[in-house]
Design an enzyme around this catalytic site. Sequence first.
Site, PDB file in Angstrom:
ATOM      1  N   CYS A 110      16.629 -32.567   9.121  1.00 59.21           N
ATOM      2  CA  CYS A 110      17.936 -33.210   9.238  1.00 59.21           C
ATOM      3  C   CYS A 110      17.769 -34.478  10.063  1.00 59.21           C
ATOM      4  CB  CYS A 110      18.923 -32.265   9.910  1.00 59.21           C
ATOM      5  SG  CYS A 110      20.425 -33.059  10.532  1.00 59.21           S
ATOM      6  N   SER A 122     -13.633   7.504  -0.898  1.00 58.48           N
ATOM      7  CA  SER A 122     -12.538   7.069  -0.034  1.00 58.48           C
ATOM      8  C   SER A 122     -12.038   8.266   0.765  1.00 58.48           C
ATOM      9  CB  SER A 122     -11.412   6.460  -0.869  1.00 58.48           C
ATOM     10  OG  SER A 122     -10.942   7.405  -1.799  1.00 58.48           O
ATOM     11  N   LEU A 123     -10.992   8.070   1.545  1.00 63.84           N
ATOM     12  CA  LEU A 123     -10.443   9.140   2.379  1.00 63.84           C
ATOM     13  C   LEU A 123      -9.060   9.539   1.885  1.00 63.84           C
ATOM     14  CD1 LEU A 123     -11.277   7.769   5.957  1.00 63.84           C
ATOM     15  CD2 LEU A 123     -12.527   9.518   4.679  1.00 63.84           C
ATOM     16  N   LYS A 163      -8.771   2.286  11.543  1.00 59.91           N
ATOM     17  CA  LYS A 163      -8.851   2.104  10.088  1.00 59.91           C
ATOM     18  C   LYS A 163      -8.637   0.620   9.805  1.00 59.91           C
ATOM     19  CE  LYS A 163      -7.258   3.725   5.614  1.00 59.91           C
ATOM     20  NZ  LYS A 163      -7.185   2.375   5.033  1.00 59.91           N
ATOM     21  N   ASP A 182       0.823  -1.216   0.000  1.00 60.11           N
ATOM     22  CA  ASP A 182       0.000   0.000   0.000  1.00 60.11           C
ATOM     23  C   ASP A 182       0.852   1.259   0.000  1.00 60.11           C
ATOM     24  OD1 ASP A 182      -2.742  -1.220   2.098  1.00 60.11           O
ATOM     25  OD2 ASP A 182      -2.196  -1.606   0.017  1.00 60.11           O
ATOM     26  N   ALA A 183       1.980   1.211   0.722  1.00 64.23           N
ATOM     27  CA  ALA A 183       2.826   2.398   0.819  1.00 64.23           C
ATOM     28  C   ALA A 183       3.371   2.809  -0.546  1.00 64.23           C
ATOM     29  CB  ALA A 183       3.983   2.142   1.787  1.00 64.23           C
ATOM     30  N   GLU A 184       3.697   1.820  -1.385  1.00 63.52           N
ATOM     31  CA  GLU A 184       4.210   2.138  -2.723  1.00 63.52           C
ATOM     32  C   GLU A 184       3.098   2.713  -3.599  1.00 63.52           C
ATOM     33  OE1 GLU A 184       6.852   2.334  -6.046  1.00 63.52           O
ATOM     34  OE2 GLU A 184       7.059   2.385  -3.873  1.00 63.52           O
ATOM     35  N   LYS A 213      -2.335   7.165   8.606  1.00 57.28           N
ATOM     36  CA  LYS A 213      -1.830   5.812   8.422  1.00 57.28           C
ATOM     37  C   LYS A 213      -0.555   5.568   9.227  1.00 57.28           C
ATOM     38  CE  LYS A 213      -2.873   3.708   4.570  1.00 57.28           C
ATOM     39  NZ  LYS A 213      -2.949   3.262   3.161  1.00 57.28           N
ATOM     40  N   ARG A 240     -17.636  -1.546  -2.550  1.00 62.22           N
ATOM     41  CA  ARG A 240     -17.421  -0.164  -2.964  1.00 62.22           C
ATOM     42  C   ARG A 240     -17.315  -0.062  -4.489  1.00 62.22           C
ATOM     43  NH1 ARG A 240     -14.688   3.991  -0.253  1.00 62.22           N
ATOM     44  NH2 ARG A 240     -13.553   2.536   1.062  1.00 62.22           N
TER      45      ARG A 240
END
Length: 671
Positions: free
Chosen positions: A426, A81-82, A115, A32-34, A314, A136
């Site tokens: 192992c 949306s916000l 949120k 989301d940040a990108e 955010k 939505r």
Amino acid sequence: MEPIEQQLTELRTTLRHHEYLYHVMDAPEIPDAEYDRLMRELRELEAQRPDLITPDSPTQRVGAAPLTAFNQIRHEVPMLSLDNVFDEESFLAFNKRVQDRLKSTENVIWCCELKLDGLAVSILYENGVLVSAATRGDGTTGEDITSNVRTIRAIPLKLHGDNIPARLEVRGEVFLPQAGFEKINEDARRTGGKVFANPRNAAAGSLRQLDPRITAKRPLTFFCYGVGILEGGELPDTHLGRLLQFKAWGLPVSDRVTLCDSPQAVLDFYHNVEKDRPTLGFDIDGVVIKVNSLALQEQLGFVARAPRWAVAFKFPAQEQMTFVRDVEFQVGRTGAITPVARLEPVQVAGVLVSNATLHNADEIERLGLRIGDKVVIRRAGDVIPQVVNVVLSERPEETRPIVFPTHCPVCGSDVERVEGEAVTRCTGGLICSAQRKESLKHFVSRRAMDVDGMGDKIIDQLVEREYVHTPADLFRLTAGKLTGLDRMGPKSAQNVVNALEKAKATTFARFLYALGIREVGEATAAGLAAYFGTLEALQAATIDELQKVPDVGIVVATHVFNFFAEESNRDVIGQLLAEGVHWPAPVVINVQEIDSPFAGKTVVLTGSLSQMSRDDAKARLVALGAKVAGSVSKKTDLVIAGEAAGSKLAKAQELGITVIDEAEMIRLLGA
């Protein structure tokens, strides 16, 4: 074409691509940040050249087109949306803009809430009866998900109470608690089904099933946060008042809703929620801040795609992109070989991350991961960072495949993978120094034998110098031998010897947990200890007898039986007892003779207790005839929730299990 036009075209194309993946395919490729960064870049360019803004620009609409597999519902009131803010400075600037627009110097009363990281939906009630529900979509048209929403138990099919409007459209978020998410993925791995990257994808995928029977099996839940259509009735004139009215009509509302009378109070709310985030039991990615007064909301109005009276504040991103530079393989105490991605270091949720778990070979195959790939990394709370997905559209040419080892990377022994298990192990056992180290670290850990001052670095040196081979060897250590270790003086060495002596007095449950039997955690160890009472009885138990212990199935029973059947394990236990490890004799409890509200009940403790320790609470509950379990299931009778209770509380609420707080527990303990 001007350079800025070319840049705008490329940005819009990229954003549309990722909107489609996120909203329609439920398979986001970037964090989301990108996406937020790309959107901010587009807005800044359009602000420079407003003459180049197009009607179909991502800045001019809310989301992506709805799926054609569902009937479509047009929103009579658009679902906007916000706008977002990402730091205190940006929030304070937003607060000032609101005050300036209101021409007021007085503090605004803000209504602050969580949120939620789920799927926004609108639910229409006519005369109190649920008649339709929609996603939505693009803000004006969404998918008809009525049949699926009707399967969500948190959403009432009929409202109750007085003065219910003739037509009321409630808006909120459908989401999946973390406990439910883990269960869905656990089932998927077992059956070969689809494994979801995160709870939001799982919620969206569950809600967009064409077969409502599939949705009904998913433990979705819902919180409402707003209203669309309102006809033939009235609502309070504040946002908080409306939420309280919704709750009175039977609609679920988050209990983390707070009025704040100053910007500083909002910031305090934000930081408190951020601190509590890991224990909520469900995913959030920030807080939502709204002007509480409906009259002021109306005065402030809207911009093209968002209200001026609300903003999403955010949290630092829990997902970021980086590159996989290499993959190494670690060996755990049970021999499990775990692939670990070595990453180009990246800041995720305020922490520099350079490693991420890849779990097992199946997970690598599912991801389609190669060394050199660009990947999305997720870090939530205290969870070990993990690779969410590969950004295939940006795969470099020079990537190479990940080759799983055929021999242990530490001791060279053969590796094996038992049919039906995802883990490769192992076969070296205690020959493998890695397994010895991890087994000993587990043995001395706080929840096991609790040897104060014996850290990982000490264990590493003890194994590497061949001072210790089994747990019993720990109790033969002398201060003189320990003094020879790096950074270990005479006083520190004597403190460790004293701690080992003190640790000899333990409990049967702690001792069982410390042995490191596969699949035997604290709760199972406590259950085995309580059921059999003595080590002799447990060692003599058959697989069928072991399965009579609550929450012990065939897999755990087989592991326990095989552990005690192994001569070397029995030998180590004998040595430990010979070195003086001991615990109190069992107290035989006849539950039927106990007059206690806890007698015969399966109880789960979650969260932190302030009046007594967790161990004290367990001991008192067991003394009153309770069975204290470590996980919530349909067999659980009661959950005791302390401060910051998390996913166990959420699961209890989903299953309708009785929940009490610490104060009520203490009252009942004294009853």
